[in-house]
Design an enzyme around this catalytic site. Sequence first.
Site, PDB file in Angstrom:
ATOM      1  N   GLY A  32     -26.436  18.491   8.717  1.00  9.12           N
ATOM      2  CA  GLY A  32     -26.190  17.052   8.609  1.00  9.12           C
ATOM      3  C   GLY A  32     -24.738  16.729   8.902  1.00  9.12           C
ATOM      4  O   GLY A  32     -23.918  17.604   9.183  1.00  9.12           O
ATOM      5  N   LYS A  33     -24.416  15.451   8.828  1.00 14.29           N
ATOM      6  CA  LYS A  33     -23.035  15.025   9.086  1.00 14.29           C
ATOM      7  C   LYS A  33     -22.724  13.768   8.301  1.00 14.29           C
ATOM      8  O   LYS A  33     -23.607  13.038   7.850  1.00 14.29           O
ATOM      9  CB  LYS A  33     -22.822  14.778  10.578  1.00 14.29           C
ATOM     10  CG  LYS A  33     -23.754  13.735  11.192  1.00 14.29           C
ATOM     11  CD  LYS A  33     -23.574  13.662  12.693  1.00 14.29           C
ATOM     12  CE  LYS A  33     -24.592  12.714  13.319  1.00 14.29           C
ATOM     13  NZ  LYS A  33     -24.482  12.652  14.771  1.00 14.29           N
ATOM     14  N   GLY A  34     -21.450  13.532   8.123  1.00 16.05           N
ATOM     15  CA  GLY A  34     -20.996  12.339   7.417  1.00 16.05           C
ATOM     16  C   GLY A  34     -19.497  12.206   7.555  1.00 16.05           C
ATOM     17  O   GLY A  34     -18.757  13.181   7.385  1.00 16.05           O
ATOM     18  N   CYS A  39     -22.000  19.455   8.772  1.00 16.14           N
ATOM     19  CA  CYS A  39     -22.387  20.452   7.786  1.00 16.14           C
ATOM     20  C   CYS A  39     -23.422  21.403   8.385  1.00 16.14           C
ATOM     21  O   CYS A  39     -24.386  20.958   9.008  1.00 16.14           O
ATOM     22  CB  CYS A  39     -22.942  19.762   6.534  1.00 16.14           C
ATOM     23  SG  CYS A  39     -23.154  20.879   5.131  1.00 16.14           S
ATOM     24  N   ASP A 148     -17.157   7.236  -6.177  1.00 18.89           N
ATOM     25  CA  ASP A 148     -18.195   7.014  -5.158  1.00 18.89           C
ATOM     26  C   ASP A 148     -19.515   7.620  -5.624  1.00 18.89           C
ATOM     27  O   ASP A 148     -20.226   8.254  -4.836  1.00 18.89           O
ATOM     28  CB  ASP A 148     -17.764   7.598  -3.810  1.00 18.89           C
ATOM     29  CG  ASP A 148     -18.566   7.010  -2.636  1.00 18.89           C
ATOM     30  OD1 ASP A 148     -19.152   5.916  -2.813  1.00 18.89           O
ATOM     31  OD2 ASP A 148     -18.598   7.647  -1.567  1.00 18.89           O
TER      32      ASP A 148
END
Length: 569
Positions: A32-34, A39, A148
């Site tokens: 995944g990514k963010g 990742c 957050d």
Amino acid sequence: MSSNAENDKKSIPDIIIDKTRNCSYQRLRFFGKGGFAKCYEIQHTGTKEVFAGKIVPKSMMTKSSHKEKMAQEISIHRSLSHNHVVGFHSFFEDVSNIYIVLELCKRRSMMELHKRRKAITEPETRFFMHQILEGVRYLHNNRIIHRDLKLGNLFLNDELHVKIGDFGLAARIEFEGERKQTVCGTPNYIAPEILTRKGHSLEVDIWSLGCIMYTLLAGKPPFETSSLKDTYKRIKECEYRIPSSLRKPAVEMIVMQLQEDPLKRPSVDKLLQHQFFTSGIMPAALPLSCLTTAPRTDQLEKLALQRRPLHQINSNDDGRCDEKFSVPNGLTESQSNRQHLLSLRQQLVKLLCSKRKNRLQVLTDELSDPAAQPLVWISKWVDYSDKYGFGYQLCDESVGVMFNDTSKIVMLANGVNVHFITREGQEIYLTMDDYPPELVKKMKLLSYFRRYMSDYLMKTGASAVVRESDGLSRLPHLHQWFRSTLAVIMYLTNGALQINFQDHTKIILCPLMQAVTYIDVEKNFRTFRFSTIEKYGCDEKLFNNLEYALEKLNSVLGMPAVTPMMSCS
């Protein structure tokens, strides 16, 4: 794909070397990514232990503020060690990237749970909220504000234990009474004092916890609107409505957290002592199936007996028993399934319209979203409908049969628990050794289908792991199926539409995750959000498969065979 993205991918080596610790990791599947980070699952080449590798290209860290933020995130996270905080193992860098080695949470985040389930049951909420609060208490005791807290930053391991992660916005309280001034957070979870710039401290996390608890029980965030401006207005005015379906202890705990005045919000210690945690079932464990389907509440009480006296779980202070599972919005199974199909049809029409002119685009792994991959799919099937019915095996090795009389039966992967669904949709819980005489023939057929698929069909899917909480499982089952000249179309009760083509490729479409999974002949999975396909297009084969899916959806729903081009005009 852009040249920058290609360069970033090339700059992440297959073998990642940590020179400071004289060890290396093999880069495995994209996870995944963010933000700036991507990742991957990474495996220590010596110990073979698998981690999550958070990889940030240095080319993205163009401002000094970016570097300071990264340094602060690492400094805070590496100082933490708690059962309900994502484990921090190490960090290092090379010429191209910064690498952070973290605990791998294979069951993704609670955001995916929310998207698949919407509102969850009170016992499940207790199970999760208690763990989240334990993690936040640890942070606050160490004078750290997360800032957050949201479903997307609450990760789940294989035991469905919550792990708080992503400390990119976290801050330390350096002295007693310090109030931070930075405006930060995620719109649906942000506290009013952050928006009004009055200064903030630990209390902002309590507000976010209230938003999380509300979202779990109500199925949507308390202040969510269609516009950011209206959402912020509601937050500042503390304007939200609590569904009448929520019980009094839950309502009271939510209200305590969502106080406009931060000084009126309780500490985490007080929240952990709240009546909400003692007024109903507190499960000792939950089954993995609850990621997609509500658990069996009749079994929750038995599991809870390990922790609490019987008199505490049979009644509540307001005189009502704890809630039982029901289909969302009071819909029958058929009505709920039709809603899913209508939603999927609408999504497909929008998607196919948007990219019909630009469809010859190869979607790379970097554009995939593994978090949206289906949890349940059909890995084997056998059509014996000329005599008895349609048998199938799910990816976890559970086995089901849809009989010709439209009743259904599912045996869980543990080989013990059996769910029988009557023609009217009533669900009856049985075991392989305990069932009524009228089901003898169907139980025999279930065993026959299971044996046939085990002996004669290729093994696919994950191996089953029997857990203590398996008896709580309620798996999605086959709701409808039919053959066409090109494929077998199967529709599950969790909203997933699976199409197995004659060339042994498959697609699985999910209206809840708004994504499609393509499974090639080697059984490789690649999942793409519809929004990604709208933005980048897709290759000819996937586009044709999606068109075919829309055609079959129209047929199932009894709607005119409207093509996307006609719908767009």
